[in-house]
Write a protein that holds these residues in place. Sequence first.
Motif, PDB file in Angstrom:
ATOM      1  N   VAL A  77       4.901 -10.680  -2.061  1.00  0.00           N
ATOM      2  CA  VAL A  77       3.417 -10.821  -2.653  1.00  0.00           C
ATOM      3  C   VAL A  77       2.982  -9.397  -2.806  1.00  0.00           C
ATOM      4  O   VAL A  77       2.345  -9.014  -3.888  1.00  0.00           O
ATOM      5  CB  VAL A  77       2.613 -11.752  -1.584  1.00  0.00           C
ATOM      6  N   GLY A  78       3.284  -8.701  -1.839  1.00  0.00           N
ATOM      7  CA  GLY A  78       2.738  -7.123  -1.522  1.00  0.00           C
ATOM      8  C   GLY A  78       3.319  -6.358  -2.747  1.00  0.00           C
ATOM      9  O   GLY A  78       2.757  -5.554  -3.494  1.00  0.00           O
ATOM     10  N   LEU A  79       4.646  -6.598  -3.103  1.00  0.00           N
ATOM     11  CA  LEU A  79       5.488  -6.125  -3.927  1.00  0.00           C
ATOM     12  C   LEU A  79       4.802  -6.405  -5.417  1.00  0.00           C
ATOM     13  O   LEU A  79       4.737  -5.290  -6.191  1.00  0.00           O
ATOM     14  CB  LEU A  79       6.932  -6.390  -3.904  1.00  0.00           C
TER      15      LEU A  79
ATOM     16  N   ILE B 167      -5.583 -11.315   0.960  1.00  0.00           N
ATOM     17  CA  ILE B 167      -5.271 -11.554   2.570  1.00  0.00           C
ATOM     18  C   ILE B 167      -6.095 -12.662   3.313  1.00  0.00           C
ATOM     19  O   ILE B 167      -5.678 -13.714   3.728  1.00  0.00           O
ATOM     20  CB  ILE B 167      -5.432 -10.629   3.619  1.00  0.00           C
ATOM     21  N   PHE B 168      -7.615 -12.538   3.006  1.00  0.00           N
ATOM     22  CA  PHE B 168      -8.462 -13.619   3.625  1.00  0.00           C
ATOM     23  C   PHE B 168      -8.349 -14.852   3.048  1.00  0.00           C
ATOM     24  O   PHE B 168      -8.156 -15.976   3.850  1.00  0.00           O
ATOM     25  CB  PHE B 168      -9.818 -13.078   3.629  1.00  0.00           C
ATOM     26  N   PRO B 169      -8.508 -14.925   1.616  1.00  0.00           N
ATOM     27  CA  PRO B 169      -8.233 -16.504   1.309  1.00  0.00           C
ATOM     28  C   PRO B 169      -6.678 -16.940   1.787  1.00  0.00           C
ATOM     29  O   PRO B 169      -6.570 -18.338   2.178  1.00  0.00           O
ATOM     30  CB  PRO B 169      -8.053 -16.372  -0.294  1.00  0.00           C
TER      31      PRO B 169
ATOM     32  N   LEU C 142       0.836  -1.319   0.009  1.00  0.00           N
ATOM     33  CA  LEU C 142      -0.109  -0.091  -0.012  1.00  0.00           C
ATOM     34  C   LEU C 142       0.885   1.259   0.029  1.00  0.00           C
ATOM     35  O   LEU C 142       0.518   2.237  -0.729  1.00  0.00           O
ATOM     36  CB  LEU C 142      -0.811  -0.022   1.503  1.00  0.00           C
ATOM     37  N   SER C 143       1.877   1.300   0.926  1.00  0.00           N
ATOM     38  CA  SER C 143       2.880   2.305   0.964  1.00  0.00           C
ATOM     39  C   SER C 143       3.471   2.453  -0.532  1.00  0.00           C
ATOM     40  O   SER C 143       3.665   3.822  -0.763  1.00  0.00           O
ATOM     41  CB  SER C 143       3.785   2.178   1.846  1.00  0.00           C
ATOM     42  N   MET C 144       3.776   1.591  -1.134  1.00  0.00           N
ATOM     43  CA  MET C 144       4.563   1.847  -2.376  1.00  0.00           C
ATOM     44  C   MET C 144       3.644   2.328  -3.334  1.00  0.00           C
ATOM     45  O   MET C 144       3.938   3.261  -4.362  1.00  0.00           O
ATOM     46  CB  MET C 144       4.896   0.278  -2.947  1.00  0.00           C
ATOM     47  N   VAL C 145       2.223   1.893  -3.319  1.00  0.00           N
ATOM     48  CA  VAL C 145       1.393   2.535  -4.297  1.00  0.00           C
ATOM     49  C   VAL C 145       1.202   3.913  -3.934  1.00  0.00           C
ATOM     50  O   VAL C 145       0.928   4.802  -4.729  1.00  0.00           O
ATOM     51  CB  VAL C 145      -0.261   1.648  -4.208  1.00  0.00           C
TER      52      VAL C 145
ATOM     53  N   GLY D 292     -10.001  -3.549  -2.141  1.00  0.00           N
ATOM     54  CA  GLY D 292     -10.554  -4.935  -2.751  1.00  0.00           C
ATOM     55  C   GLY D 292      -9.669  -5.826  -2.980  1.00  0.00           C
ATOM     56  O   GLY D 292      -9.737  -7.195  -2.731  1.00  0.00           O
ATOM     57  N   VAL D 293      -8.227  -5.668  -3.199  1.00  0.00           N
ATOM     58  CA  VAL D 293      -7.247  -6.524  -3.777  1.00  0.00           C
ATOM     59  C   VAL D 293      -7.049  -7.246  -2.428  1.00  0.00           C
ATOM     60  O   VAL D 293      -6.647  -8.475  -2.357  1.00  0.00           O
ATOM     61  CB  VAL D 293      -6.098  -5.835  -4.482  1.00  0.00           C
ATOM     62  N   MET D 294      -6.799  -6.251  -1.324  1.00  0.00           N
ATOM     63  CA  MET D 294      -6.430  -7.007  -0.211  1.00  0.00           C
ATOM     64  C   MET D 294      -7.325  -8.019   0.293  1.00  0.00           C
ATOM     65  O   MET D 294      -6.999  -9.071   0.839  1.00  0.00           O
ATOM     66  CB  MET D 294      -6.144  -6.015   0.943  1.00  0.00           C
TER      67      MET D 294
END
Lengths: 262, 272
Positions: free
Chosen positions: B162-164, B184-186, B86-89, B178-180
């Motif tokens: 994964v985040g990158l 994350i949940f699955p 998120l911080s990179m976006v 939405g992407v998170m």
Amino acid sequence: MGAHPPASTPPALSLEALSFSYGDRFALDGVCLDIEAGVFTALLGPNGAGKTTLFSLIARLFRPSAGRIRVGGHDLGSQPNRALARLGIVFQQPTLDLDLTVGQNLRYAARLHGIAGGRARARIAALLDRLELGERQRDKVRELSGGLRRRVELARALLHEPPVLLLDEATVGLDVPSRTRIVDDVHALAARGVAVLWATHLVDEVRAGDRVVVMHRGAIRADAECGALMRQLNAPSLTEAFAALIGAAPPAAARAAAGVGP
Amino acid sequence: MSAIGWAICFWGILVREVLRFVHQRERFFAALVRPLVWLLVFAAGFRAALGIAIMPPYQTYITYEVYIVPGLLGMIQLFNGMQSSLSMVYDREMGSMKILLMTPLPRWYLLAAKLAAGTVVSLLQVYAFLAVAWAFDIRFPLVGYLSIVPALVLTGLMLGAVGLLLSSTIRQLENFAGVMNFVIFPMFFLSSALYPLWKLEEASTILPRIATLNPFTHAVELIRFALYGELNAPALAVTSVALAAFLALSLVGYSPARGLMHRRAAGGGDAG
């Protein structure tokens, strides 16, 4: 204007037949340009001319679809690190971390260039002093005015003492005194031998003796010293010469021939 | 740039990452409170319902709280990886990403340094959580607190990667939530974080297979064994391969030829 380097020295920045497109839309079409040390080169173009795209290519944020970029003789494609180390850039869009202080932003940038400790402190102090920002070092960037933020960005671009300085619409949104101040600072840097490429659409930022490169629709339309360009187009001012080159208004000579007043 | 220059660059990226974390106090509290709620509320409620049989690395019956701690450590790192993403976006939207990408060092190094810095931040959160768990009498062998470090570094890097990768594909900050939810949940629920896979087999034949393919399952198992000073070799192998794959894909995503700035400009970001 500073002294020109010997003929054998490669240009500080060289763009060779540079082209780029966003999908089907051509943004740059065969741009050729050499930028020399000690010269303030104003890249004049209306919005959408391709200036920011050109800067993004030089910063290696995009890859050109054709052509080559050399910085101090180093090819940006095959020797990106050597080329990038010679560049200082102030982007059109602010790029400071608003939640960090001026000092933290500058130390971060210095470390990215491998500069730390006493060397970084001395360089940051000297630049802040030169740009009259010394007292703002502990202030968060968020608390600074637009003009001060731009000066911090300029200080950051100069931290690693790059021989080439690129500024893309660096005075956008600033009041007249702040604009004048930054234009003065950058002219002073050119006088010290830095190769400056100053992209703008504001002709009043160009001074007598500056080199003017006019860009329109992704191509270079003119390249000459400011006074010489006006003489070539028989234009009484750079504004008129610029307008004529981008098709916004006929040159004075053409207007006179057509019997239209100034 | 010299080798010292490379190290200084990494130090710069690390200091900025830590400073940003320290400045975002809410992020720290959220990182700590989220797993504590699972540990002190969810686990307390489910300890009676879920019996955990003796299984490696456990030598005896354990409480459910003890079982889910490795999963919660993985959860901390998973959220931290998403937070870094998120911080990179955000950095890309605010423009400061350009300064990083213009650094005269190979892009793979810059991205790896960013990942490593994020992993260090995740370690700070993990140990803060373990300290609180200790205070609530949920404890592990002392050697485990040291032997999890290499496991946490690897899992932190893998989940950060994964985040990158996500950050290289997400165009706008608004799309991030939405992407998170889809990641994350699955990843968390389809893993061995909350229940052992054999327990999942009692409910379904497909779900355990999916969980086995989930790299988060292997990250959790690597941490679980490391907490008892043991090495789970298959988990190590899968986590390492997953790290290499996610990192390689991220590098493709961040290359100048296919970079995000390209798409941004194509979307109308180019003004000049």
